[in-house]
Scaffold this motif. Structure first.
Motif, PDB file in Angstrom:
ATOM      1  N   GLU A   1       0.815  -1.213   0.000  1.00  0.00           N
ATOM      2  CA  GLU A   1       0.000   0.000   0.000  1.00  0.00           C
ATOM      3  C   GLU A   1       0.853   1.271   0.000  1.00  0.00           C
ATOM      4  N   GLU A   2       1.872   1.315   0.827  1.00  0.00           N
ATOM      5  CA  GLU A   2       2.716   2.520   0.904  1.00  0.00           C
ATOM      6  C   GLU A   2       3.403   2.825  -0.430  1.00  0.00           C
ATOM      7  N   PRO A   3       4.025   1.845  -1.087  1.00  0.00           N
ATOM      8  CA  PRO A   3       4.647   2.154  -2.379  1.00  0.00           C
ATOM      9  C   PRO A   3       3.652   2.605  -3.452  1.00  0.00           C
ATOM     10  N   ILE A   4       2.487   1.972  -3.521  1.00  0.00           N
ATOM     11  CA  ILE A   4       1.491   2.369  -4.531  1.00  0.00           C
ATOM     12  C   ILE A   4       0.968   3.768  -4.232  1.00  0.00           C
ATOM     13  N   ASP A   5       0.705   4.054  -2.963  1.00  0.00           N
ATOM     14  CA  ASP A   5       0.246   5.401  -2.608  1.00  0.00           C
ATOM     15  C   ASP A   5       1.314   6.450  -2.925  1.00  0.00           C
ATOM     16  N   TRP A   6       2.584   6.131  -2.681  1.00  0.00           N
ATOM     17  CA  TRP A   6       3.674   7.042  -3.041  1.00  0.00           C
ATOM     18  C   TRP A   6       3.717   7.254  -4.548  1.00  0.00           C
ATOM     19  N   LEU A   7       3.582   6.169  -5.297  1.00  0.00           N
ATOM     20  CA  LEU A   7       3.656   6.250  -6.763  1.00  0.00           C
ATOM     21  C   LEU A   7       2.549   7.135  -7.320  1.00  0.00           C
TER      22      LEU A   7
END
Length: 175
Positions: free
Chosen positions: A164-170
């Motif tokens: 979730e954190e990487p996708i939200d950052w992206l």
């Protein structure tokens, strides 16, 4: 076919294609965990897409996927949310190499998606640029991803792939 070399230590990306051989410095780098890396860099004209301001990428070496976000306010990529490249990784302590194997999925901002370049994938296979094992892996990953998009939804599937954190950052410039 494109080849990407990501220098984790010196923070740059090098892209080699039949048209380009270019190096780009990261402006941001994140190691979300030992399996997911993110970086951002300014856009520089390679061949087209002059309206793009920057690109963010998620490198996920334990998969055969690289996810990209192109910040484009008015150009042809302005409707893109995430662009998924299928390929193969090779990782060392300081480098991540990604060899693009042609097949892509384009996820649009309305969460619809398109499969792109299937013809290029099969051309590469027929010309022995992609092995039997590689094409099987790509097609199985494609099938699983599309089934998960249909059953779980696009965002839930992306969260499962990268977290979730990487996708939200992206996607933080859109969502």
């Amino acid at each position: 076919m494109k080849q990407y070399k990501f220098d984790i230590k010196n923070k740059y990306e090098k892209i080699k294609t039949h048209i380009n051989d270019a190096k780009f410095d990261f402006t941001e780098f994140r190691e979300f965990n030992m399996h997911v890396f993110g970086y951002k860099r300014p856009w520089e004209k390679l061949f087209s897409h002059n309206s793009i301001k920057f690109v963010k990428r998620l490198l996920i070496p334990q998969t055969n996927l690289m996810l990209s976000y192109f910040h484009d306010e008015y150009g042809e990529k302005s409707n893109y949310l995430i662009y998924i490249d299928f390929g193969k990784y090779k990782q060392t302590k300081n480098y991540i190499l990604f060899h693009d194997l042609e097949l892509d999925i384009l996820i649009k901002k309305d969460f619809s998606f398109e499969i792109l370049d299937m013809d290029e994938l099969f051309d590469s296979y027929e010309n022995s640029k992609i092995s039997n094992e590689e094409i099987k892996k790509i097609l199985l990953t494609l099938e699983k991803t599309i089934n998960n998009f249909s059953n779980k939804g696009v965002m839930e599937t992306l969260y499962e792939i990268a977290g979730e954190e990487p996708i939200d950052w992206l996607t933080n410039n859109y969502l």
